[in-house]
Design an enzyme around this catalytic site. Structure first.
Site, mmCIF file in Angstrom:
data_model
loop_
_atom_site.group_PDB
_atom_site.id
_atom_site.type_symbol
_atom_site.label_atom_id
_atom_site.label_comp_id
_atom_site.label_asym_id
_atom_site.label_seq_id
_atom_site.Cartn_x
_atom_site.Cartn_y
_atom_site.Cartn_z
ATOM 1 C CE LYS A 1 44.082 45.294 45.924
ATOM 2 N NZ LYS A 1 45.430 44.681 46.082
HETATM 3 C C1 PLP Z 1 45.662 43.572 46.914
HETATM 4 C C2 PLP Z 1 46.944 42.875 46.699
HETATM 5 C C3 PLP Z 1 47.163 41.554 47.136
HETATM 6 C C4 PLP Z 1 46.141 40.797 47.967
HETATM 7 O O1 PLP Z 1 45.007 40.417 47.233
HETATM 8 P P1 PLP Z 1 43.694 39.910 47.995
HETATM 9 O O2 PLP Z 1 42.696 39.671 46.932
HETATM 10 O O3 PLP Z 1 43.312 41.003 48.944
HETATM 11 O O4 PLP Z 1 44.076 38.661 48.727
HETATM 12 C C5 PLP Z 1 48.363 40.943 46.829
HETATM 13 N N1 PLP Z 1 49.328 41.595 46.148
HETATM 14 C C6 PLP Z 1 49.165 42.869 45.728
HETATM 15 C C7 PLP Z 1 50.279 43.530 45.020
HETATM 16 C C8 PLP Z 1 47.987 43.552 45.977
HETATM 17 O O5 PLP Z 1 47.836 44.821 45.576
#
Ligand code: PLP
Length: 431
Positions: free
Chosen positions: A107
């Site tokens: 993210k």
């Molecule tokens: C946010 C997150 C996801 C999921 O991603 P999306 O884009 O919401 O599908 C998967 N793994 C981790 C470690 C995350 O922080």
């Protein structure tokens, strides 16, 4: 580029307004009016370009002239200031490691790009001060706090549930200071989420502060996730295999950005949405019936989502045609036991340590590739194993090495304000 609301095609917006608002006034998600097609020559010559040039070419038309090219280049440069390696785990299976950013979670890319874009719009214009208000169950908060740290004109307020995020995640939220405030909520994640939603509808607050959210429905967080797939393709093209990506999915922002990249011409054969016990999309692909349900708690908790907010964008990419989606996307669901087991198996056989989310991705890939030839499969490793330390060490029966950035963080002092209800939040925002 113009963006329309998925609730009403007639409502359109430019990039800036869509980023500042997050959601359209009718609460619809924004979607580009046109999918940019990149020429075949671009993909053939990808390895002659650096990371920033690739990403710039991919996203420039979605931003248009609203951010001048040179500024956009700078934003991308800062956003992608770490590595995105595809690591071979076993024959024809690789891990795309997205955890080399400052908070060790994928993210970071979306959060940094959004901070850069919003920071630019504030600097140039008449927006005034903006407050980014966000609820987190873990990784979002840290990435947003880090991405927006020290950006002029932006205050960040993060709500997180007391006792429900890991120690490392709490440190990442509460140790930065400056323009970042962490509010520790006496409650669970849903309580945090509810308070945030209420604040957005509260005129007393919105008349005094311009609020925006920073979750993956925001275009500036969603779109830059397509970069991962371009950067991976550059490393995989000379394998001369059909490429499949397995994406551990929660709100489906990440995988949807990958599917967008494919529609733009990136030569990817197929996608796998890897789900934990939260199997709404797995069921949809099996039955053609989309039935959201309450989320259940798992060890891959960033994917504990019962009604994925971005799935509506996946459908839109394929003109809402079930049969078209099914050609490009498979989905499988795995429980915690299978996840733990495969973490141990892969570690014993190869030495590679997966976090619980990456492990679900690996399982999805394995299932899709069974009895298929001619493929190279990549699963996305969305978080560093150290972020889920207890689960990982218990599963693999061994210690995980703690990276220096985390070691340093552990010595820092946590600082947060405790709140128990909406009035507390309102009081804070109006003070
Ligand atoms: C946010 C997150 C996801 C999921 O991603 P999306 O884009 O919401 O599908 C998967 N793994 C981790 C470690 C995350 O922080």
């Amino acid at each position: 580029m113009k963006y329309f609301s998925l609730n009403n095609r007639e409502h359109t917006s430019n990039f800036e307004d869509a980023v500042v608002r997050g959601l359209a006034p009718d609460k619809g998600l924004y979607f580009p009016e046109e999918i940019v097609k990149l020429p075949a020559s671009f993909f053939q010559e990808l390895n002659k370009l650096d990371k920033t040039e690739i990403a710039f070419n991919a996203i420039q038309k979605y931003v248009g002239a609203e951010i001048p090219d040179s500024e956009l280049m700078d934003i991308i440069d800062e956003t992608l200031d770490f590595e995105f390696p595809v690591v071979d785990v076993e024959e024809n299976i690789g891990s795309l490691e997205l955890f080399h950013g400052p908070t060790l979670a994928f993210k970071d890319v979306g959060a940094r790009f959004m901070a850069g874009s919003l920071g630019y719009f504030i600097k140039k214009g008449n927006l005034g001060k903006v407050t980014v208000l966000v609820a987190t169950s873990g990784d979002t908060g840290g990435a947003v706090a880090n991405g927006f740290l020290g950006v002029d004109g932006i205050d960040v307020v993060i709500l997180y549930p007391k006792g429900k995020v890991s120690d490392i995640q709490e440190k990442q939220l509460t140790t930065l200071g400056q323009n970042i405030t962490a509010l520790k909520v006496d409650g669970v994640f849903d309580d945090c989420q509810k308070m945030v939603k209420q604040a957005f509808l509260d005129k007393d607050i919105t008349e005094q502060r311009r609020l925006t959210s920073a979750n993956s429905i925001n275009l500036a967080r969603w779109l830059p996730q397509m970069f991962y797939y371009f950067l991976a393709y550059r490393q995989l093209a000379d394998k001369n295999k059909k490429l499949v990506f397995s994406v551990p999915s929660g709100n489906f922002g990440n995988i949807c950005a990958g599917m967008l990249a494919r529609e733009m011409g990136l030569p990817i054969d197929h996608f796998v949405a890897a789900n934990n016990a939260n199997d709404t999309v797995t069921n949809y692909l099996d039955t053609a019936n989309y039935k959201p349900k309450p989320s259940v708690a798992t060890i891959s908790n960033a994917m504990d989502v019962g009604d994925p907010s971005n799935f509506i964008r996946v459908l839109r990419l394929f003109d809402d045609e079930y049969s078209s989606v099914k050609k490009v996307l498979s989905a499988y669901s795995f429980d915690d036991e299978a996840t733990r087991k495969v973490m141990k198996k892969v570690y014993s056989e190869t030495g590679y340590i997966m976090d619980p989310h990456g492990a679900v991705g690996y399982l999805g890939l394995q299932k899709y590739l069974k009895d298929k030839d001619g493929y190279y499969g990549t699963f996305l490793e969305t978080a560093h194993p150290v972020k889920f330390l207890d689960t990982v060490e218990a599963a693999i029966g061994d210690k995980v090495e703690i990276p220096d950035v985390i070691q340093a963080l552990m010595d820092e002092q946590k600082k947060s304000l405790q709140i128990s209800n909406y009035e507390d939040l309102k009081g804070y925002l109006l003070s």
